[in-house]
Write a protein that holds these residues in place. Sequence first.
Motif, PDB file in Angstrom:
ATOM      1  N   GLU A 278      -3.219  -1.800  -7.185  1.00  0.00           N
ATOM      2  CA  GLU A 278      -3.913  -1.416  -5.958  1.00  0.00           C
ATOM      3  C   GLU A 278      -5.122  -2.335  -5.725  1.00  0.00           C
ATOM      4  OE1 GLU A 278      -5.485   2.660  -3.824  1.00  0.00           O
ATOM      5  OE2 GLU A 278      -5.642   2.512  -6.003  1.00  0.00           O
TER       6      GLU A 278
ATOM      7  N   LYS B 134       1.704   6.802  -6.809  1.00  0.00           N
ATOM      8  CA  LYS B 134       0.667   7.784  -7.155  1.00  0.00           C
ATOM      9  C   LYS B 134       1.169   9.204  -6.937  1.00  0.00           C
ATOM     10  CE  LYS B 134      -3.557   5.129  -6.639  1.00  0.00           C
ATOM     11  NZ  LYS B 134      -4.850   5.041  -5.959  1.00  0.00           N
ATOM     12  N   VAL B 135       1.863   9.426  -5.823  1.00  0.00           N
ATOM     13  CA  VAL B 135       2.411  10.761  -5.538  1.00  0.00           C
ATOM     14  C   VAL B 135       3.464  11.120  -6.578  1.00  0.00           C
ATOM     15  CG1 VAL B 135       3.840  12.049  -3.893  1.00  0.00           C
ATOM     16  CG2 VAL B 135       1.900  10.705  -3.080  1.00  0.00           C
TER      17      VAL B 135
ATOM     18  N   ALA C 131       1.013   4.096  -2.907  1.00  0.00           N
ATOM     19  CA  ALA C 131       0.805   5.511  -2.590  1.00  0.00           C
ATOM     20  C   ALA C 131       1.982   6.349  -3.090  1.00  0.00           C
ATOM     21  CB  ALA C 131       0.619   5.691  -1.087  1.00  0.00           C
ATOM     22  N   GLU C 132       3.203   5.843  -2.928  1.00  0.00           N
ATOM     23  CA  GLU C 132       4.382   6.568  -3.421  1.00  0.00           C
ATOM     24  C   GLU C 132       4.350   6.704  -4.937  1.00  0.00           C
ATOM     25  OE1 GLU C 132       7.685   4.300  -1.955  1.00  0.00           O
ATOM     26  OE2 GLU C 132       7.497   5.099   0.089  1.00  0.00           O
TER      27      GLU C 132
ATOM     28  N   GLU D 180       0.839  -1.208   0.000  1.00  0.00           N
ATOM     29  CA  GLU D 180       0.000   0.000   0.000  1.00  0.00           C
ATOM     30  C   GLU D 180       0.869   1.253   0.000  1.00  0.00           C
ATOM     31  OE1 GLU D 180      -2.467  -0.606   3.432  1.00  0.00           O
ATOM     32  OE2 GLU D 180      -3.932  -1.803   2.321  1.00  0.00           O
ATOM     33  N   THR D 181       1.959   1.211   0.758  1.00  0.00           N
ATOM     34  CA  THR D 181       2.882   2.350   0.806  1.00  0.00           C
ATOM     35  C   THR D 181       3.534   2.566  -0.555  1.00  0.00           C
ATOM     36  OG1 THR D 181       3.329   1.869   3.125  1.00  0.00           O
ATOM     37  CG2 THR D 181       4.893   3.298   1.996  1.00  0.00           C
TER      38      THR D 181
END
Length: 154
Positions: A106, A84-85, A81-82, A77-78
Motif C-alpha cells: 500500500e 485487507k477485507v 482493499a480487497e 488500491e482496489t
Amino acid sequence: MKKTLLTLGLTAFMFGTVVTSCKPSTKEEENAQENLQDAKEEVQEAKEDLVEAKRAATAEEWQAFKDETNAAIAVNETRIAELKVKMKNTGKSIDALYEKNIDALEQKNKELKMRMDSYKNDTSADWESFKREFKYDMNELGKSLKDLTVNNKK
C-alpha cells in the motif's frame, strides 16, 4: 673551380628541395579538411537529435500515460482493499508478516501515485527515462500483489 662548382650545385639542389617542399596544400589535404568539417557538422546534428529525443513528452502522450498509470494505481488500491477485507473476514489469525506485506505494498502504491503527481513534464526532465522506470516499478508492484495471494507453503 671544382669546389665552387660543387658548392654551387649543392646550393642549387638544396634551394630546389626547399622550394618544392614549401608548395601550397595539396588536393588530399583540402579533401581532408572538408571531411573534417563534414564530420564536425554531423556531430553537431547528432547532439541536436539527442537533445530532441530527451525533450519533454507531448501533451497528448503525457496525458495518455498519466491516465493509464492512474488507472493502474486505482486497480492496485482496489486489490489492496480487497486483501485487507479478506484478511479481516477470515476467522483465522493471519500472520503479522502478511499484514506487514500488505501495508508495504500500500505504501509503495502511494509513493508511485505521489511520484506521478509530482513529475514535471518540462524540457529539463528526461521523459523516456522517467516513463521506463515508472512502468518497471508499476509492473513490480503488480507482480508483488499477485504473489502475495499465492500460497507458497506446502
